[in-house]
Design a protein around this motif. Structure first.
Motif, PDB file in Angstrom:
ATOM      1  N   THR A  80       1.093  -0.625  -0.148  1.00 20.32           N
ATOM      2  CA  THR A  80       0.261   0.289  -0.167  1.00 20.32           C
ATOM      3  C   THR A  80       1.165   1.012   0.270  1.00 20.32           C
ATOM      4  O   THR A  80       2.285   1.413   0.620  1.00 20.32           O
ATOM      5  CB  THR A  80      -0.583   0.185   1.657  1.00 20.32           C
ATOM      6  N   PRO A  81       0.611   2.477  -0.614  1.00 22.86           N
ATOM      7  CA  PRO A  81       1.270   3.812  -0.633  1.00 22.86           C
ATOM      8  C   PRO A  81       0.350   4.260   0.744  1.00 22.86           C
ATOM      9  O   PRO A  81       0.520   3.745   1.825  1.00 22.86           O
ATOM     10  CB  PRO A  81       0.170   4.713  -1.697  1.00 22.86           C
ATOM     11  N   ALA A  82       2.369   5.044   0.678  1.00 22.92           N
ATOM     12  CA  ALA A  82       1.737   6.196   2.119  1.00 22.92           C
ATOM     13  C   ALA A  82       1.491   5.003   3.645  1.00 22.92           C
ATOM     14  O   ALA A  82       1.019   5.973   4.434  1.00 22.92           O
ATOM     15  CB  ALA A  82       1.169   7.117   2.239  1.00 22.92           C
ATOM     16  N   GLY A  83       2.267   3.516   4.099  1.00 21.27           N
ATOM     17  CA  GLY A  83       1.706   3.091   4.311  1.00 21.27           C
ATOM     18  C   GLY A  83       0.410   2.796   5.593  1.00 21.27           C
ATOM     19  O   GLY A  83      -0.137   2.277   6.646  1.00 21.27           O
ATOM     20  N   MET A  84      -0.286   3.076   4.472  1.00 22.46           N
ATOM     21  CA  MET A  84      -1.686   2.723   4.460  1.00 22.46           C
ATOM     22  C   MET A  84      -2.424   0.978   4.801  1.00 22.46           C
ATOM     23  O   MET A  84      -1.272   0.493   4.037  1.00 22.46           O
ATOM     24  CB  MET A  84      -2.947   3.107   3.552  1.00 22.46           C
ATOM     25  N   PHE A  85      -3.270   1.327   6.077  1.00 23.02           N
ATOM     26  CA  PHE A  85      -3.422  -0.123   5.861  1.00 23.02           C
ATOM     27  C   PHE A  85      -5.083  -0.239   5.459  1.00 23.02           C
ATOM     28  O   PHE A  85      -6.026   0.795   5.829  1.00 23.02           O
ATOM     29  CB  PHE A  85      -3.836  -0.661   7.320  1.00 23.02           C
ATOM     30  N   LEU A  86      -5.892  -1.059   4.582  1.00 24.83           N
ATOM     31  CA  LEU A  86      -6.905  -1.298   3.886  1.00 24.83           C
ATOM     32  C   LEU A  86      -7.832  -2.552   3.660  1.00 24.83           C
ATOM     33  O   LEU A  86      -6.636  -3.499   3.216  1.00 24.83           O
ATOM     34  CB  LEU A  86      -6.334   0.571   2.472  1.00 24.83           C
ATOM     35  N   LEU A  87      -9.094  -2.225   3.771  1.00 19.99           N
ATOM     36  CA  LEU A  87      -9.952  -3.590   2.910  1.00 19.99           C
ATOM     37  C   LEU A  87      -9.154  -2.933   1.711  1.00 19.99           C
ATOM     38  O   LEU A  87     -10.523  -2.110   1.315  1.00 19.99           O
ATOM     39  CB  LEU A  87     -10.908  -3.556   3.728  1.00 19.99           C
ATOM     40  N   ARG A  88      -9.359  -3.696   0.911  1.00 20.65           N
ATOM     41  CA  ARG A  88      -9.942  -3.231  -1.112  1.00 20.65           C
ATOM     42  C   ARG A  88     -11.011  -4.094  -1.175  1.00 20.65           C
ATOM     43  O   ARG A  88     -11.056  -5.238  -0.907  1.00 20.65           O
ATOM     44  CB  ARG A  88      -8.277  -3.856  -2.141  1.00 20.65           C
ATOM     45  N   CYS A  89     -11.953  -3.749  -1.623  1.00 18.64           N
ATOM     46  CA  CYS A  89     -13.140  -4.122  -2.247  1.00 18.64           C
ATOM     47  C   CYS A  89     -13.002  -4.656  -3.813  1.00 18.64           C
ATOM     48  O   CYS A  89     -12.740  -3.467  -5.084  1.00 18.64           O
ATOM     49  CB  CYS A  89     -14.480  -3.470  -1.330  1.00 18.64           C
ATOM     50  N   SER A  90     -13.163  -5.293  -4.912  1.00 18.04           N
ATOM     51  CA  SER A  90     -13.452  -5.592  -6.247  1.00 18.04           C
ATOM     52  C   SER A  90     -14.085  -5.437  -6.391  1.00 18.04           C
ATOM     53  O   SER A  90     -14.654  -7.090  -6.066  1.00 18.04           O
ATOM     54  CB  SER A  90     -12.410  -6.243  -6.640  1.00 18.04           C
ATOM     55  N   LEU A  91     -15.395  -4.748  -7.148  1.00 18.43           N
ATOM     56  CA  LEU A  91     -16.786  -5.397  -7.638  1.00 18.43           C
ATOM     57  C   LEU A  91     -16.466  -6.046  -8.659  1.00 18.43           C
ATOM     58  O   LEU A  91     -16.179  -6.530  -9.429  1.00 18.43           O
ATOM     59  CB  LEU A  91     -17.621  -3.833  -7.767  1.00 18.43           C
ATOM     60  N   CYS A  92     -17.831  -6.749  -9.242  1.00 18.76           N
ATOM     61  CA  CYS A  92     -17.689  -7.808 -10.100  1.00 18.76           C
ATOM     62  C   CYS A  92     -19.234  -7.544 -10.964  1.00 18.76           C
ATOM     63  O   CYS A  92     -20.355  -6.854 -10.282  1.00 18.76           O
ATOM     64  CB  CYS A  92     -17.871  -9.079  -9.724  1.00 18.76           C
TER      65      CYS A  92
END
Length: 420
Positions: A382-394
């Motif tokens: 991740t950029p800039a030390g981020m913690f995230l949940l990534r949602c990929s829609l379909c």
């Protein structure tokens, strides 16, 4: 020779299984300790999820229960398309399981040519070349185009495969601030006018789901006499009139020299490619090391890719439904009080950002227990030390599923205490 020396495990591990002095994996000790500390809290390992059965593009069995998939790149839902699956089965019957060879030796079958023809038709280009993975497409094309004495100018948040292609080619690398047209212009202005220069841009950035201002960036690159490569791994299928990517939607198709992409996102299988109108493009088949020295894709894979690409040419309704899903989920998550990676829905990727790893993992696990799988992402991905949940829609997510997803995010966020 002692008895200990004749025992392979003893030689590798030392006494009682301890690593030997000079252990080359010791540099990862901090990461190992961090991961173990996280697992000791009782959470599941976010990077070791097993799908015991895949039911559809949007559902799988995980830990024995049916789970909605919101963590795949199956943007157009092509993995279970009947025509795509049938093409793969037919190729498997007619050509066997694999090629056992490089494209330049015994590894080019009729299906590889048909797949490249489908790409040329889809993109309206004179040339197309298929690689075994999307990673190898970037690794091969970038390292072959720009070498020692040349310059590669890229966005600081570029994908790992782009950076690795730069290192393999040994070109001088110049980074500009993420999506900054001004910084790109400034850095290009400092480079020698006579030097070979390749500007690499991405249509959609995979972590935050934001898109590049391609129209402005392409204009700057052309002003400085650069060639341009655009990575459309996450834009192919649903951006632009024909689904070619962000570069098509931005109206800069005639100014892009090379487009790189992957089959593992919207196409729904595996593999990579590059398309171009450059008159000398075909020489890459002789000089591109990740193409020349890698076994080619199995016949069943290129057959599924070709069938999928041809169907994506007429996928207007799917694209419209995917955009509807994206806008609805983005607005719904904002209304719940989550911090998102973009102010509006810019792509099929929606990143939910958290202040620390513990909160992100807590929400991730709560969602999984509710029956929703998303991607947990952390530095250095991740950029800039981020913690995230990534949602990929379909495009195959139903209206009902999007509603269920929002309900699960509401429940999980409140349980963890990160939303009101």
């Amino acid at each position: 020779m002692s008895d200990a020396a004749t025992t392979p495990d003893a030689v590798r591990l030392g006494d009682e299984g301890t690593p030997p002095a000079g252990d080359l994996l010791s540099k990862f000790d901090a990461l190992i300790a961090e991961r173990q500390a996280l697992l000791d809290t009782g959470v599941r390992d976010p990077y070791a999820i097993v799908m015991e059965e895949v039911l559809s593009p949007t559902a799988a069995i995980i830990s024995g229960r049916e789970t909605i998939l919101l963590g795949t790149y199956n943007y157009m839902g092509m993995t279970f398309d009947p025509d795509v699956v049938a093409a793969g089965k037919q190729a498997l019957d007619e050509f066997g399981a694999g090629t056992t060879g490089s494209r330049v030796l015994n590894g080019t079958y009729q299906g590889h040519r048909e797949c490249e023809d489908a790409l040329k038709e889809f993109y309206g280009t004179s040339s197309a070349i298929v690689f075994s993975t999307g990673y190898q497409a970037n690794l091969g094309v970038i390292s072959t185009l720009a070498g020692k004495g040349d310059y590669i100018i890229l966005d600081a948040d570029s994908h790992a495969s782009i950076y690795d292609g730069c290192w393999l080619g040994n070109a001088e690398v110049v980074r500009f601030r993420h999506n900054s047209v001004e910084d790109l212009d400034k850095r290009l202005g400092r480079l020698p006018r006579e030097a070979g220069k390749l500007v690499i841009l991405e249509g959609v950035y995979s972590m935050l789901g934001d898109i590049a201002p391609l129209k402005e960036m392409v204009a700057v690159a052309k002003k400085h006499g650069c060639m341009i490569l655009c990575d459309e791994a996450h834009g192919m299928g649903f951006f632009g009139e024909h689904g070619r990517g962000v570069f098509e939607e931005a109206g800069v198709s005639d100014d892009i020299d090379f487009v790189v992409g992957t089959f593992s996102k919207s196409v729904g299988t595996v593999g990579g490619f590059c398309v171009s109108n450059h008159p000398k493009f075909e020489v890459l088949r002789l000089v591109c090391r990740p193409y020349v020295f890698t076994a080619s894709l199995p016949p069943s894979v290129v057959a599924t890719a070709a069938a999928s690409i041809r169907k994506l040419m007429h996928a207007g309704e799917k694209r419209a439904h995917l955009w509807k899903n994206s806008r609805r989920l983005h607005q719904g998550l904002r209304d719940l009080g989550y911090t998102l990676g973009t102010p509006t829905a810019q792509s099929a990727i929606i990143a939910v950002i958290f202040p620390d790893q513990e909160t992100a993992v807590g929400v991730w696990q709560a969602l999984l227990e509710l029956g929703l799988y998303v991607n947990m992402a952390r530095p250095p991905a991740t950029p800039a030390g981020m913690f995230l949940l990534r949602c990929s829609l379909c495009a195959a997510h139903t209206d009902e599923q999007v509603g269920q997803i929002l309900e699960m995010f509401a429940t999980a966020g409140r349980a963890v205490g990160c939303i009101a």
